[in-house]
Design an enzyme around this catalytic site. Structure first.
Site, PDB file in Angstrom:
ATOM      1  N   GLY A  53      27.778  30.205  35.747  1.00  0.00           N
ATOM      2  CA  GLY A  53      26.661  29.980  35.949  1.00  0.00           C
ATOM      3  C   GLY A  53      25.582  28.785  35.893  1.00  0.00           C
ATOM      4  O   GLY A  53      26.672  27.558  34.861  1.00  0.00           O
ATOM      5  N   CYS A  80      34.304  28.296  34.609  1.00  0.00           N
ATOM      6  CA  CYS A  80      34.006  27.065  34.200  1.00  0.00           C
ATOM      7  C   CYS A  80      32.498  27.303  33.287  1.00  0.00           C
ATOM      8  O   CYS A  80      32.566  27.830  32.122  1.00  0.00           O
ATOM      9  CB  CYS A  80      32.606  26.943  35.439  1.00  0.00           C
ATOM     10  SG  CYS A  80      31.343  25.290  35.541  1.00  0.00           S
ATOM     11  N   TYR A  81      31.480  27.978  33.633  1.00  0.00           N
ATOM     12  CA  TYR A  81      30.166  28.741  31.830  1.00  0.00           C
ATOM     13  C   TYR A  81      31.362  29.885  31.420  1.00  0.00           C
ATOM     14  O   TYR A  81      31.640  29.570  30.483  1.00  0.00           O
ATOM     15  CB  TYR A  81      29.601  29.669  33.205  1.00  0.00           C
ATOM     16  CG  TYR A  81      28.304  30.261  31.889  1.00  0.00           C
ATOM     17  CD1 TYR A  81      27.333  29.023  30.752  1.00  0.00           C
ATOM     18  CD2 TYR A  81      27.949  30.958  31.167  1.00  0.00           C
ATOM     19  CE1 TYR A  81      26.190  29.416  29.846  1.00  0.00           C
ATOM     20  CE2 TYR A  81      27.380  31.744  30.385  1.00  0.00           C
ATOM     21  CZ  TYR A  81      26.539  31.461  29.933  1.00  0.00           C
ATOM     22  OH  TYR A  81      26.474  31.653  28.567  1.00  0.00           O
ATOM     23  N   HIS A 166      36.643  24.838  39.860  1.00  0.00           N
ATOM     24  CA  HIS A 166      36.045  26.211  40.421  1.00  0.00           C
ATOM     25  C   HIS A 166      37.217  26.614  41.940  1.00  0.00           C
ATOM     26  O   HIS A 166      37.501  25.763  42.776  1.00  0.00           O
ATOM     27  CB  HIS A 166      34.965  25.936  41.485  1.00  0.00           C
ATOM     28  CG  HIS A 166      33.429  26.580  40.746  1.00  0.00           C
ATOM     29  ND1 HIS A 166      32.739  26.976  40.297  1.00  0.00           N
ATOM     30  CD2 HIS A 166      32.990  25.572  39.778  1.00  0.00           C
ATOM     31  CE1 HIS A 166      31.679  27.146  39.757  1.00  0.00           C
ATOM     32  NE2 HIS A 166      31.524  25.926  39.523  1.00  0.00           N
ATOM     33  N   GLU A 168      37.531  28.791  43.083  1.00  0.00           N
ATOM     34  CA  GLU A 168      37.133  29.491  43.737  1.00  0.00           C
ATOM     35  C   GLU A 168      36.392  28.750  45.700  1.00  0.00           C
ATOM     36  O   GLU A 168      36.818  29.197  46.822  1.00  0.00           O
ATOM     37  CB  GLU A 168      36.313  30.747  44.166  1.00  0.00           C
ATOM     38  CG  GLU A 168      34.856  29.829  43.289  1.00  0.00           C
ATOM     39  CD  GLU A 168      34.772  29.870  42.650  1.00  0.00           C
ATOM     40  OE1 GLU A 168      35.806  29.539  41.194  1.00  0.00           O
ATOM     41  OE2 GLU A 168      33.832  29.752  42.002  1.00  0.00           O
ATOM     42  N   ASP A 224      26.176  47.359  61.273  1.00  0.00           N
ATOM     43  CA  ASP A 224      25.942  47.716  60.014  1.00  0.00           C
ATOM     44  C   ASP A 224      25.412  49.094  60.270  1.00  0.00           C
ATOM     45  O   ASP A 224      26.190  49.762  59.544  1.00  0.00           O
ATOM     46  CB  ASP A 224      24.670  46.980  59.490  1.00  0.00           C
ATOM     47  CG  ASP A 224      25.424  45.180  59.248  1.00  0.00           C
ATOM     48  OD1 ASP A 224      26.807  45.601  59.286  1.00  0.00           O
ATOM     49  OD2 ASP A 224      24.458  44.799  58.892  1.00  0.00           O
ATOM     50  N   LYS A 364      30.578  41.990  56.085  1.00  0.00           N
ATOM     51  CA  LYS A 364      29.959  41.258  57.193  1.00  0.00           C
ATOM     52  C   LYS A 364      31.832  42.028  57.828  1.00  0.00           C
ATOM     53  O   LYS A 364      31.675  42.663  59.064  1.00  0.00           O
ATOM     54  CB  LYS A 364      29.518  40.620  57.729  1.00  0.00           C
ATOM     55  CG  LYS A 364      29.243  40.237  59.054  1.00  0.00           C
ATOM     56  CD  LYS A 364      27.539  41.090  59.522  1.00  0.00           C
ATOM     57  CE  LYS A 364      27.099  41.763  60.725  1.00  0.00           C
ATOM     58  NZ  LYS A 364      25.817  42.633  60.844  1.00  0.00           N
TER      59      LYS A 364
END
Ligand code: XMP
Length: 508
Positions: A53, A80-81, A166, A168, A224, A364
């Site tokens: 964050g 991280c944060y 990170h 990710e 969608d 998606k």
């Protein structure tokens, strides 16, 4: 179903954390730091990840650890944060570094379950200025970089792990292995997230929610809303009223294609309303993208309401809102608003309907998989996404009938040439945009002062990030030549090569 909760501290990467976990076949959910403990079945929660964050834990107003996370009694991974918030909570010290550490950095990992199977000397992606300078008691350092002594920490007794970098992000070379270690070696979570299980649960949930009420669903012919219609139809059959509102911002001949395919392919009755005059009147002279979205969103609701009042007993409004719409509209937690997607941002508070958004947990590509499982053919499922506000956000500045004609004609040529070149299945999304720029040209022997059309083509998985697609130059030249020759009021074609981020896919 086993679940991993991802607490949202506002990082732009937090949806990526959710993605990574789901890609391992484990269901993950991004939730606000101030979540309601009672809304979860404790037995299902197998681990918690605290996202990064933009704040500093030393600011009194910054979000702190919500002690409710400990009542699940499951492993925790701070990123991280999230690491700094954990250090602060358990009595360590966090301080601003003189130099911000941003980008790829060499790291040395120590022994830890989290780093099993990962090379000891490695590369990670860092993005921080605050650093944990003193570890809390009972925690030990498990990785370090040149600039950051405590690049990771753990407390096995408490089952808490934390990373300053990170995992990710792709630039962290073995980030996926680290996430997998957390999931399967530490949380011991089961891989039981699949679309089949999800359909079964969702159909049951929709039936229970709807009971004998009627559901109105706005369909656009896009993937969608079509998948949403099939899913709800599977659950409640003809209690579903799909309403197709033509807002006058559709592509060439789109309304006929939509009506045809629902009637003939899916055998679902569609209610059609041509409201294009109303929409175009309300959009007259409007140039701000956010205003366009808000007007379209509000008018949709107004028209829906009016139509619904003509349909007896409709009390639920269904929408094909996706997870990305929720997150990017700032409703998923603390992330910043990028665009108010019309299906989220435009909803007035006093809707008068209950809301059913069965796809709002899916990305998606997951919706496409769902479509295939529900029997849609591949050519339909892999159609390009088309935004709710339609051509309104592909015409920069104010919208006129003339501009709609230009962008439609340019788009048809673009689609035709891309298909001819055999690229239509390879490009995730491509479309023409009418910029508000006029430039000088020469046609015959005459000076012209006409519009510039921009071509966009991107490669993406879920619309969250994207790269410009490298269309071969000769194909681009052909498209350009046809557009300036065949489309009135255009004398220049440009090709957009920016990626997302920092750009977005649409122009507005
Ligand atoms: P952006 O432009 O935000 O687009 O990078 C990401 C994906 O979302 C689509 N998009 C929208 N879809 N309502 C929608 O339903 C909207 O307001 C909207 N804006 C963008 C866009 O076409 C791309 O696929």
């Amino acid at each position: 179903m086993d679940k991993i909760l991802v607490i949202d501290y506002g990082s732009q990467y937090n949806e990526l954390i959710v993605r990574r976990v789901r890609d391992f076949g484990v269901y993950a959910l991004l939730i606000d730091n101030k979540f309601d403990l009672n809304s979860f079945n404790k037995d299902e929660i197998k681990g918690i990840i605290l996202s990064g964050g933009p704040n500093s834990v030393n600011d009194s107003s910054s979000p702190k650890i919500n002690s409710d996370i400990f009542s699940f009694n499951v492993p925790i991974l701070g990123i991280c944060y999230g690491m700094q918030a954990l250090a602060n909570y358990f009595g360590g010290e966090v301080k601003e570094n003189a130099v911000k550490e941003y980008g790829n950095t060499s790291i040395t990992y120590d022994e830890s379950l989290l780093f099993e199977g990962v090379k000891k000397e490695n590369t990670v992606f860092m993005s921080h200025s605050d650093t944990v300078i003193k570890l809390p008691n009972e925690f030990k350092k498990i990785a370090s970089t040149k600039m950051c002594k405590n690049a990771a920490m753990e407390c096995r007794e408490k089952n808490i792990y934390a990373l300053q970098f990170h995992p990710e992000v792709n630039d962290t070379l073995e980030g996926k292995t680290i996430i997998s270690n957390f999931l399967f070696k530490i949380c011991k979570v089961l891989k039981n997230w699949s679309i089949e299980n999800w359909i079964e649960d969702k159909v049951k949930e929709i039936k229970e929610f709807v009971k004998d009420q009627k559901v109105l669903l706005g369909i656009s012919g896009g993937v969608d809303s079509s998948v949403c219609a099939l899913l709800i139809h599977k659950a409640i059959g003809d209690q579903l009223y799909p309403l197709f509102i033509n807002h006058g911002l559709l592509r060439e001949n789109e309304e006929n294609l939509v009506l045809d395919s629902f009637k003939n392919k899916f055998n679902i009755k569609v209610y059609y309303k041509d409201a294009s005059k109303l929409f175009l009147n309300l959009l007259k002279g409007v140039t701000s993208p956010e205003k366009k979205r808000k007007i379209i969103g509000k008018t949709f609701i107004d028209v829906f309401k009016e139509e619904a009042s003509n349909m007896k007993d409709v009390s639920i409004l269904a929408q094909g809102t996706l997870y990305t719409d929720v997150v990017e509209s700032g409703k998923g937690g603390n992330s910043k608003v990028i665009k108010s997607h019309h299906n989220v941002g435009g909803l007035p508070k006093e809707l008068g309907f209950k809301l059913l958004e069965p796809l709002n947990e899916l990305y998606k590509d997951e919706v496409r998989e769902l479509g295939r499982k529900l029997g849609l053919d591949d050519s339909f499922v892999s159609r390009q996404p088309f935004p709710g506000p339609g051509l309104a956000i592909r015409i920069i500045g104010n919208i006129t009938k003339k501009k709609l004609m230009i962008v439609r004609k340019a788009d048809v040529i673009y689609q035709e040439e891309i298909k001819k070149a055999g690229l239509d299945k390879k490009i995730w999304q491509y479309f023409a945009v009418l910029t508000n720029t006029k430039t000088v040209g020469v046609m015959g022997d005459n000076r012209t002062y006409l519009y510039t059309v921009a071509l966009r083509a991107v490669d993406s998985i879920d619309g969250m990030t994207a790269r410009a697609y490298p269309i071969p130059f000769d194909v681009l030249e052909r498209i350009s030549a046809r557009i300036v020759n065949e489309v009135p009021y255009v004398n220049k074609v440009v090709y957009d090569i920016t990626s997302k981020p920092p750009s977005t896919i649409e122009f507005e």
